[in-house]
Design a protein around this motif. Structure first.
Motif, mmCIF file in Angstrom:
data_model
loop_
_atom_site.group_PDB
_atom_site.id
_atom_site.type_symbol
_atom_site.label_atom_id
_atom_site.label_comp_id
_atom_site.label_asym_id
_atom_site.label_seq_id
_atom_site.Cartn_x
_atom_site.Cartn_y
_atom_site.Cartn_z
ATOM 1 N N ALA A 173 3.808 -11.872 -6.462
ATOM 2 C CA ALA A 173 4.743 -12.318 -5.426
ATOM 3 C C ALA A 173 4.002 -12.811 -4.191
ATOM 4 C CB ALA A 173 5.689 -11.186 -5.047
ATOM 5 N N ARG A 174 4.691 -13.616 -3.405
ATOM 6 C CA ARG A 174 4.181 -14.055 -2.104
ATOM 7 C C ARG A 174 4.737 -13.081 -1.065
ATOM 8 N NH1 ARG A 174 6.441 -19.717 -1.379
ATOM 9 N NH2 ARG A 174 5.143 -19.640 0.522
ATOM 10 N N VAL A 175 3.905 -12.166 -0.626
ATOM 11 C CA VAL A 175 4.369 -11.041 0.179
ATOM 12 C C VAL A 175 4.212 -11.318 1.669
ATOM 13 C CG1 VAL A 175 4.157 -8.563 0.600
ATOM 14 C CG2 VAL A 175 3.675 -9.490 -1.684
ATOM 15 N N THR A 176 5.292 -11.061 2.393
ATOM 16 C CA THR A 176 5.261 -11.073 3.855
ATOM 17 C C THR A 176 5.408 -9.642 4.336
ATOM 18 O OG1 THR A 176 6.228 -13.283 4.035
ATOM 19 C CG2 THR A 176 6.431 -11.863 5.952
ATOM 20 N N GLY A 177 4.493 -9.223 5.189
ATOM 21 C CA GLY A 177 4.544 -7.876 5.731
ATOM 22 C C GLY A 177 4.875 -7.891 7.208
ATOM 23 N N ALA A 178 5.675 -6.942 7.640
ATOM 24 C CA ALA A 178 6.028 -6.823 9.054
ATOM 25 C C ALA A 178 5.537 -5.487 9.579
ATOM 26 C CB ALA A 178 7.540 -6.933 9.237
ATOM 27 N N CYS A 179 4.814 -5.538 10.691
ATOM 28 C CA CYS A 179 4.258 -4.314 11.264
ATOM 29 C C CYS A 179 3.979 -4.559 12.741
ATOM 30 C CB CYS A 179 2.981 -3.908 10.534
ATOM 31 S SG CYS A 179 1.677 -5.157 10.605
ATOM 32 N N SER A 180 3.533 -3.515 13.433
ATOM 33 C CA SER A 180 3.173 -3.658 14.840
ATOM 34 C C SER A 180 1.785 -4.280 14.964
ATOM 35 C CB SER A 180 3.202 -2.299 15.534
ATOM 36 O OG SER A 180 2.264 -1.424 14.935
ATOM 37 N N THR A 181 1.445 -4.698 16.175
ATOM 38 C CA THR A 181 0.199 -5.429 16.417
ATOM 39 C C THR A 181 -1.023 -4.674 15.907
ATOM 40 O OG1 THR A 181 1.251 -6.247 18.438
ATOM 41 C CG2 THR A 181 -1.115 -6.644 18.191
ATOM 42 N N ALA A 182 -1.087 -3.376 16.192
ATOM 43 C CA ALA A 182 -2.276 -2.591 15.868
ATOM 44 C C ALA A 182 -2.503 -2.431 14.371
ATOM 45 C CB ALA A 182 -2.173 -1.216 16.519
ATOM 46 N N LYS A 183 -1.464 -2.677 13.562
ATOM 47 C CA LYS A 183 -1.571 -2.431 12.123
ATOM 48 C C LYS A 183 -1.743 -3.712 11.307
ATOM 49 C CE LYS A 183 1.402 1.599 12.753
ATOM 50 N NZ LYS A 183 2.697 2.236 12.439
ATOM 51 N N MET A 184 -1.821 -4.861 11.965
ATOM 52 C CA MET A 184 -1.835 -6.128 11.242
ATOM 53 C C MET A 184 -3.055 -6.278 10.330
ATOM 54 S SD MET A 184 -0.313 -8.759 14.115
ATOM 55 C CE MET A 184 -0.236 -10.155 12.984
ATOM 56 N N ALA A 185 -4.213 -5.852 10.795
ATOM 57 C CA ALA A 185 -5.426 -5.977 9.979
ATOM 58 C C ALA A 185 -5.309 -5.139 8.712
ATOM 59 C CB ALA A 185 -6.650 -5.560 10.788
ATOM 60 N N VAL A 186 -4.746 -3.949 8.835
ATOM 61 C CA VAL A 186 -4.568 -3.078 7.671
ATOM 62 C C VAL A 186 -3.677 -3.751 6.643
ATOM 63 C CG1 VAL A 186 -3.603 -0.881 6.881
ATOM 64 C CG2 VAL A 186 -4.933 -0.962 8.997
ATOM 65 N N VAL A 187 -2.592 -4.356 7.109
ATOM 66 C CA VAL A 187 -1.625 -4.981 6.197
ATOM 67 C C VAL A 187 -2.238 -6.199 5.503
ATOM 68 C CG1 VAL A 187 0.611 -6.148 6.072
ATOM 69 C CG2 VAL A 187 0.346 -4.085 7.470
ATOM 70 N N ARG A 188 -3.031 -6.967 6.213
ATOM 71 C CA ARG A 188 -3.706 -8.109 5.581
ATOM 72 C C ARG A 188 -4.601 -7.639 4.432
ATOM 73 N NH1 ARG A 188 -4.506 -9.873 11.023
ATOM 74 N NH2 ARG A 188 -3.121 -11.608 11.544
ATOM 75 N N ASP A 189 -5.297 -6.539 4.661
ATOM 76 C CA ASP A 189 -6.207 -6.019 3.636
ATOM 77 C C ASP A 189 -5.461 -5.533 2.394
ATOM 78 O OD1 ASP A 189 -8.365 -6.562 5.238
ATOM 79 O OD2 ASP A 189 -8.574 -4.510 6.003
ATOM 80 N N LEU A 190 -4.178 -5.219 2.545
ATOM 81 C CA LEU A 190 -3.386 -4.728 1.417
ATOM 82 C C LEU A 190 -3.015 -5.851 0.448
ATOM 83 C CD1 LEU A 190 -0.949 -2.330 3.306
ATOM 84 C CD2 LEU A 190 -2.884 -1.661 1.870
ATOM 85 N N GLY A 191 -3.091 -7.092 0.905
ATOM 86 C CA GLY A 191 -2.762 -8.213 0.027
ATOM 87 C C GLY A 191 -1.579 -9.043 0.468
ATOM 88 N N ALA A 192 -1.047 -8.782 1.676
ATOM 89 C CA ALA A 192 0.073 -9.589 2.163
ATOM 90 C C ALA A 192 -0.398 -11.014 2.451
ATOM 91 C CB ALA A 192 0.673 -8.971 3.419
ATOM 92 N N GLU A 193 0.359 -11.999 1.974
ATOM 93 C CA GLU A 193 0.027 -13.401 2.223
ATOM 94 C C GLU A 193 0.270 -13.761 3.687
ATOM 95 O OE1 GLU A 193 2.514 -17.212 1.088
ATOM 96 O OE2 GLU A 193 1.311 -16.596 -0.641
ATOM 97 N N THR A 194 1.352 -13.206 4.257
ATOM 98 C CA THR A 194 1.721 -13.448 5.650
ATOM 99 C C THR A 194 1.966 -12.112 6.320
ATOM 100 O OG1 THR A 194 2.806 -15.521 5.023
ATOM 101 C CG2 THR A 194 3.354 -14.611 7.189
#
Length: 325
Positions: A173-194
């Motif tokens: 899937a093409r995953v979009t993740g929503a999180c707070s500013t401080a957690k964005m790097a963590v979410v990118r590392d998980l595999g979220a496309e956006t």
């Protein structure tokens, strides 16, 4: 043995470390020497007795050992258990209201355990069972996510959310993740496309999405449905609104009532951990497609602190209790 118990409802302050009698397995049960135990939102609900139906379903009668997620070594098995033997490394769950995992030894049914993924440590395996099973059943079973679909995960950095991103990504899937500013790097590392910083932008404005998985937000059904494709799927995993008598259940019940009259699929998720789910999650972990984010590991005597870290869905990844070093 040492164990964390509570004999009244409340916050972490009601927990105490005490000595308990070693559990003995029933015919279909296993006693596990606990190496590590995960902390999840369900533990908080059981501790606080909220929402109120929890108190009716699992009444507190005397001291109760807290803890659900478990990883450790089989200590003893019941006479009907053939799948495991002493010395096996396992992970799974203990029954709510039973001999919980925040203890040196825990008892559970054999069907709630599987062999631990060899690729993972006990501490990382303990972070998987409840949260990752919930994510698996949301992404694969409830939403039937397929390759190429646009999937929005709300609460991406949380316990369930960070697994949901990985499982949806593994499905193509093409995953979009929503999180707070401080957690964005963590979410990118998980595999979220956006990755969207929800403090700066409403992620729902990026719709329509084929699938929305809400792992703990408080958005109205109306706003979520507006961001969903006409025949998309919304999966409500959880919500922790302050002061709501039914917690997040009210919104989920409304979704269930509306679903028969909508072209969109509105799913009120009720997940349950079993060996099949644990085996599937183990396979994903062994393939390098599922890796828990453990942001804190605390000893048994600091369980209250571990639960405070969890709070009401504001943490990142998972917190684990290290019963053995």
């Amino acid at each position: 043995m040492k164990a964390i118990v509570h004999d009244r409802y409340g916050g972490p302050e009601v927990l105490r470390l005490t000595d308990r009698t070693m559990p003995v397995p029933g015919p279909e049960e296993v006693v596990v020497r606990v190496v590590a135990a995960g902390v999840d939102a369900g533990v908080v609900h059981l501790l606080e007795g909220r929402p109120f139906p929890v108190r009716m379903a699992l009444p507190l009668r005397g001291p109760r050992v807290l803890g659900t997620d478990v990883a450790g070594v089989v200590h003893a098995v019941g006479e009907r258990v053939t799948e495991f033997r002493p010395g096996d490394e396992v992970f799974g769950v203990c029954p709510a209201g039973g001999d919980g995992s925040f203890a040196e030894y825990a008892r559970t049914t054999a069907s709630k355990l599987a062999l631990k993924p060899r690729r993972l440590s006990f501490h990382h395996a303990a972070a998987i069972p409840v949260s990752a099973t919930t994510a698996l059943q949301a992404v694969r079973d409830a939403a039937a996510v397929r390759a190429g679909q646009r999937v929005l995960v709300l609460g991406t950095a949380g316990g369930v959310g960070h697994f949901a991103v990985q499982i949806a990504d593994a499905a193509g899937a093409r995953v979009t993740g929503a999180c707070s500013t401080a957690k964005m790097a963590v979410v990118r590392d998980l595999g979220a496309e956006t990755v969207i910083d929800y403090t700066a932008e409403d992620p729902l404005h990026r719709g329509p999405f084929d699938v929305i998985i809400d792992t703990g937000g408080h958005r109205s059904l109306r706003s979520l449905r507006r961001a969903l494709a006409p025949r998309g799927t919304l999966v409500l995993v959880g919500s922790e609104p302050e002061g709501a008598p039914l917690g997040g259940m009210g919104r989920s019940m409304l979704a269930g009532a509306l679903n028969p009259f909508s072209r969109q699929r509105l799913v009120m998720l009720a997940s349950a951990v079993d060996r099949d789910a644990l085996t599937d999650l183990s396979a994903l972990a062994e393939a390098g497609k599922l890796a828990p984010t453990v942001t804190a590991t605390l000893p048994l005597d600091r369980t209250a602190e571990a639960i405070r870290r969890l709070g009401r869905g504001h943490g990142t990844g998972k917190t684990v209790i290290a019963v053995e070093e």
